[in-house]
Design a protein around this motif. Structure first.
Motif, PDB file in Angstrom:
ATOM      1  N   SER A  64       4.620   6.434 -10.842  1.00  0.00           N
ATOM      2  CA  SER A  64       3.276   6.591 -11.405  1.00  0.00           C
ATOM      3  C   SER A  64       2.559   7.748 -10.718  1.00  0.00           C
ATOM      4  O   SER A  64       2.173   7.627  -9.546  1.00  0.00           O
ATOM      5  CB  SER A  64       2.478   5.291 -11.218  1.00  0.00           C
ATOM      6  N   PRO A  65       2.351   8.869 -11.415  1.00  0.00           N
ATOM      7  CA  PRO A  65       1.795  10.065 -10.758  1.00  0.00           C
ATOM      8  C   PRO A  65       0.364   9.889 -10.261  1.00  0.00           C
ATOM      9  O   PRO A  65      -0.040  10.556  -9.304  1.00  0.00           O
ATOM     10  CB  PRO A  65       1.874  11.129 -11.857  1.00  0.00           C
ATOM     11  N   GLY A  66      -0.408   8.992 -10.889  1.00  0.00           N
ATOM     12  CA  GLY A  66      -1.797   8.815 -10.480  1.00  0.00           C
ATOM     13  C   GLY A  66      -2.003   7.774  -9.395  1.00  0.00           C
ATOM     14  O   GLY A  66      -3.133   7.520  -8.982  1.00  0.00           O
ATOM     15  N   VAL A  67      -0.894   7.174  -8.928  1.00  0.00           N
ATOM     16  CA  VAL A  67      -0.990   6.100  -7.941  1.00  0.00           C
ATOM     17  C   VAL A  67      -0.227   6.486  -6.677  1.00  0.00           C
ATOM     18  O   VAL A  67       0.973   6.786  -6.731  1.00  0.00           O
ATOM     19  CB  VAL A  67      -0.426   4.775  -8.500  1.00  0.00           C
TER      20      VAL A  67
ATOM     21  N   GLU B 257      -5.184   6.233 -12.894  1.00  0.00           N
ATOM     22  CA  GLU B 257      -5.400   7.516 -12.246  1.00  0.00           C
ATOM     23  C   GLU B 257      -6.221   7.339 -10.974  1.00  0.00           C
ATOM     24  O   GLU B 257      -7.125   6.498 -10.931  1.00  0.00           O
ATOM     25  CB  GLU B 257      -6.152   8.470 -13.200  1.00  0.00           C
ATOM     26  N   ASP B 258      -5.892   8.098  -9.954  1.00  0.00           N
ATOM     27  CA  ASP B 258      -6.670   8.149  -8.720  1.00  0.00           C
ATOM     28  C   ASP B 258      -6.792   6.775  -8.075  1.00  0.00           C
ATOM     29  O   ASP B 258      -7.876   6.214  -7.926  1.00  0.00           O
ATOM     30  CB  ASP B 258      -8.061   8.733  -8.993  1.00  0.00           C
ATOM     31  N   LEU B 259      -5.661   6.231  -7.683  1.00  0.00           N
ATOM     32  CA  LEU B 259      -5.625   4.906  -7.070  1.00  0.00           C
ATOM     33  C   LEU B 259      -4.616   4.890  -5.934  1.00  0.00           C
ATOM     34  O   LEU B 259      -3.543   5.493  -6.040  1.00  0.00           O
ATOM     35  CB  LEU B 259      -5.229   3.861  -8.130  1.00  0.00           C
ATOM     36  N   THR B 260      -4.965   4.226  -4.851  1.00  0.00           N
ATOM     37  CA  THR B 260      -4.031   4.019  -3.753  1.00  0.00           C
ATOM     38  C   THR B 260      -3.704   2.531  -3.668  1.00  0.00           C
ATOM     39  O   THR B 260      -4.617   1.697  -3.623  1.00  0.00           O
ATOM     40  CB  THR B 260      -4.614   4.487  -2.411  1.00  0.00           C
ATOM     41  N   VAL B 261      -2.416   2.210  -3.672  1.00  0.00           N
ATOM     42  CA  VAL B 261      -1.967   0.818  -3.621  1.00  0.00           C
ATOM     43  C   VAL B 261      -1.193   0.597  -2.330  1.00  0.00           C
ATOM     44  O   VAL B 261      -0.181   1.262  -2.078  1.00  0.00           O
ATOM     45  CB  VAL B 261      -1.085   0.460  -4.831  1.00  0.00           C
ATOM     46  N   VAL B 262      -1.676  -0.335  -1.520  1.00  0.00           N
ATOM     47  CA  VAL B 262      -0.966  -0.773  -0.326  1.00  0.00           C
ATOM     48  C   VAL B 262      -0.297  -2.092  -0.684  1.00  0.00           C
ATOM     49  O   VAL B 262      -0.957  -3.000  -1.189  1.00  0.00           O
ATOM     50  CB  VAL B 262      -1.926  -0.974   0.862  1.00  0.00           C
ATOM     51  N   SER B 263       1.005  -2.207  -0.456  1.00  0.00           N
ATOM     52  CA  SER B 263       1.681  -3.425  -0.900  1.00  0.00           C
ATOM     53  C   SER B 263       2.668  -3.950   0.124  1.00  0.00           C
ATOM     54  O   SER B 263       3.330  -3.190   0.831  1.00  0.00           O
ATOM     55  CB  SER B 263       2.416  -3.189  -2.224  1.00  0.00           C
ATOM     56  N   ALA B 264       2.764  -5.294   0.146  1.00  0.00           N
ATOM     57  CA  ALA B 264       3.756  -5.985   0.963  1.00  0.00           C
ATOM     58  C   ALA B 264       4.917  -6.459   0.114  1.00  0.00           C
ATOM     59  O   ALA B 264       5.812  -7.138   0.619  1.00  0.00           O
ATOM     60  CB  ALA B 264       3.124  -7.177   1.659  1.00  0.00           C
ATOM     61  N   GLY B 265       4.928  -6.105  -1.176  1.00  0.00           N
ATOM     62  CA  GLY B 265       5.942  -6.632  -2.077  1.00  0.00           C
ATOM     63  C   GLY B 265       6.817  -5.552  -2.680  1.00  0.00           C
ATOM     64  O   GLY B 265       6.339  -4.478  -3.064  1.00  0.00           O
ATOM     65  N   MET B 266       8.098  -5.840  -2.784  1.00  0.00           N
ATOM     66  CA  MET B 266       9.036  -4.904  -3.386  1.00  0.00           C
ATOM     67  C   MET B 266       8.727  -4.662  -4.863  1.00  0.00           C
ATOM     68  O   MET B 266       8.891  -3.554  -5.369  1.00  0.00           O
ATOM     69  CB  MET B 266      10.465  -5.436  -3.249  1.00  0.00           C
ATOM     70  N   THR B 267       8.270  -5.686  -5.585  1.00  0.00           N
ATOM     71  CA  THR B 267       8.020  -5.551  -7.018  1.00  0.00           C
ATOM     72  C   THR B 267       6.987  -4.477  -7.297  1.00  0.00           C
ATOM     73  O   THR B 267       7.188  -3.603  -8.150  1.00  0.00           O
ATOM     74  CB  THR B 267       7.546  -6.896  -7.611  1.00  0.00           C
TER      75      THR B 267
ATOM     76  N   PRO C 119     -11.537   3.755 -10.252  1.00  0.00           N
ATOM     77  CA  PRO C 119     -10.811   4.945  -9.771  1.00  0.00           C
ATOM     78  C   PRO C 119     -11.284   5.370  -8.383  1.00  0.00           C
ATOM     79  O   PRO C 119     -12.480   5.314  -8.066  1.00  0.00           O
ATOM     80  CB  PRO C 119     -11.146   6.003 -10.831  1.00  0.00           C
ATOM     81  N   GLY C 120     -10.339   5.769  -7.569  1.00  0.00           N
ATOM     82  CA  GLY C 120     -10.644   6.189  -6.214  1.00  0.00           C
ATOM     83  C   GLY C 120     -10.535   5.085  -5.181  1.00  0.00           C
ATOM     84  O   GLY C 120     -10.616   5.355  -3.979  1.00  0.00           O
ATOM     85  N   GLU C 121     -10.326   3.854  -5.632  1.00  0.00           N
ATOM     86  CA  GLU C 121     -10.251   2.740  -4.689  1.00  0.00           C
ATOM     87  C   GLU C 121      -8.892   2.664  -4.006  1.00  0.00           C
ATOM     88  O   GLU C 121      -7.888   3.176  -4.506  1.00  0.00           O
ATOM     89  CB  GLU C 121     -10.528   1.411  -5.407  1.00  0.00           C
ATOM     90  N   VAL C 122      -8.910   1.977  -2.871  1.00  0.00           N
ATOM     91  CA  VAL C 122      -7.682   1.575  -2.194  1.00  0.00           C
ATOM     92  C   VAL C 122      -7.566   0.065  -2.366  1.00  0.00           C
ATOM     93  O   VAL C 122      -8.464  -0.677  -1.972  1.00  0.00           O
ATOM     94  CB  VAL C 122      -7.713   1.935  -0.699  1.00  0.00           C
ATOM     95  N   ILE C 123      -6.480  -0.386  -2.977  1.00  0.00           N
ATOM     96  CA  ILE C 123      -6.307  -1.822  -3.191  1.00  0.00           C
ATOM     97  C   ILE C 123      -5.047  -2.304  -2.480  1.00  0.00           C
ATOM     98  O   ILE C 123      -4.125  -1.520  -2.242  1.00  0.00           O
ATOM     99  CB  ILE C 123      -6.246  -2.188  -4.682  1.00  0.00           C
ATOM    100  N   LEU C 124      -5.031  -3.577  -2.181  1.00  0.00           N
ATOM    101  CA  LEU C 124      -3.888  -4.193  -1.515  1.00  0.00           C
ATOM    102  C   LEU C 124      -3.274  -5.214  -2.459  1.00  0.00           C
ATOM    103  O   LEU C 124      -3.966  -6.103  -2.943  1.00  0.00           O
ATOM    104  CB  LEU C 124      -4.347  -4.850  -0.213  1.00  0.00           C
ATOM    105  N   LEU C 125      -1.989  -5.067  -2.721  1.00  0.00           N
ATOM    106  CA  LEU C 125      -1.263  -6.008  -3.581  1.00  0.00           C
ATOM    107  C   LEU C 125      -0.299  -6.835  -2.737  1.00  0.00           C
ATOM    108  O   LEU C 125       0.614  -6.290  -2.108  1.00  0.00           O
ATOM    109  CB  LEU C 125      -0.469  -5.267  -4.662  1.00  0.00           C
TER     110      LEU C 125
END
Length: 278
Positions: free
Chosen positions: A146-149, A128-138, A105-111
């Motif tokens: 997702s309220p926690g993302v 909960e408490d996650l930031t997702v950076v993504s290059a994909g539409m899926t 929790p609290g991390e920034v991840i790249l998908l």
């Protein structure tokens, strides 16, 4: 031996080599992949002779070299993301489960874009408490409600086959973020070469993604390990983790281990923990 006899023997050798090379092209195109060892045994010539044949055919644009052999240029046409979604479902789910267990929790991840990273996105919907950076539409679509993302889409040009954002705009966006973990998709991953993709711009973006993360994971079910289906490559960072399943070729995995790549066999990992097979 007379000059005429010498010329006749040279012509015969040349004719035999041309016939052998034509058969190699046929085999590589119809069977997909052909190894040096298989070809050497089939034609009764040395492995060095086969390698020279492959080098000549590659130079002529008739085949593509792969790890340990060759394939026809049309042997593996790129499948769309929609087509890939149903392939190796159990392996992708196991890989995604292991990856989910690493996220704090609290991390920034790249998908990255892809079907396996999409499976991971599906398992993060209740996080909960996650930031997702993504290059994909899926991933963007799955995490939209997702309220926690918090979702950051890279933007750029949308490539329909992979449903991935690529190009200069996506690259510029990456320069503004850093991530704790990057989870990368792939069409194939080969020791010493890296990630194989169908599009050069996509490989460029993958390299930038990996450079922005503290830890890099390549998500590849067993069929993709050692597979070089295309000609565009993304180079790997000094340290990274290959997350695969038990169907991967052990001999290829050994070569990754020699290169100090951490290997995770995800379907050997219990739900509550993780296990390394390096």
């Amino acid at each position: 031996m007379t000059k005429e006899q010498t010329r006749d023997e040279a012509r015969a050798r040349g004719s035999k080599a041309r016939l052998r090379r034509a058969e190699i092209v046929h085999l590589a195109s119809t069977s997909g992949l052909a190894s040096v060892e298989q070809l050497s045994e089939r034609f009764g010539v040395t492995a060095s002779t086969i390698r020279r044949d492959l080098a000549k055919l590659t130079g002529q644009g008739r085949i593509a070299r792969t790890y340990g052999g060759a394939m026809g240029l049309n042997a593996h046409p790129e499948a769309s993301l929609r087509q890939r979604m149903g392939e190796a479902y159990a392996a992708k789910r196991a890989i995604a489960t292991w990856c989910r267990q690493q996220i704090v929790p609290g991390e920034v991840i790249l998908l990255d874009a892809g079907s396996t990273t999409g499976a991971l996105a599906g398992q993060l919907q209740e996080h909960e408490d996650l930031t997702v950076v993504s290059a994909g539409m899926t991933a963007v679509e799955l995490l939209l409600d997702s309220p926690g993302v918090e979702v950051l889409a890279l933007g750029g040009r949308l490539r329909p086959m992979s449903q991935a954002f690529i190009g200069p705009l996506a690259e510029i966006a990456l320069t503004r973020v850093s991530c704790d973990r990057a989870f990368m998709g792939t069409d194939g991953v080969v020791p010493g070469r890296g990630i194989c993709e169908a599009d050069l711009q996509q490989t460029r973006l993958k390299e930038l993604m990996m450079s922005r993360a503290d830890q890099v994971y390549v998500l590849a079910h067993g069929e993709k390990v050692g597979r070089a289906a295309f000609h565009a490559w993304a180079q790997m960072p000094a340290r990274w983790t290959l997350v695969t399943d038990s169907s991967a070729d052990p001999q290829v995995l050994d070569q990754f281990s020699t290169a100090e790549v951490e290997i995770i066999i995800a379907d050997d990992v219990p739900e509550s923990g993780s296990q390394s097979a390096s």
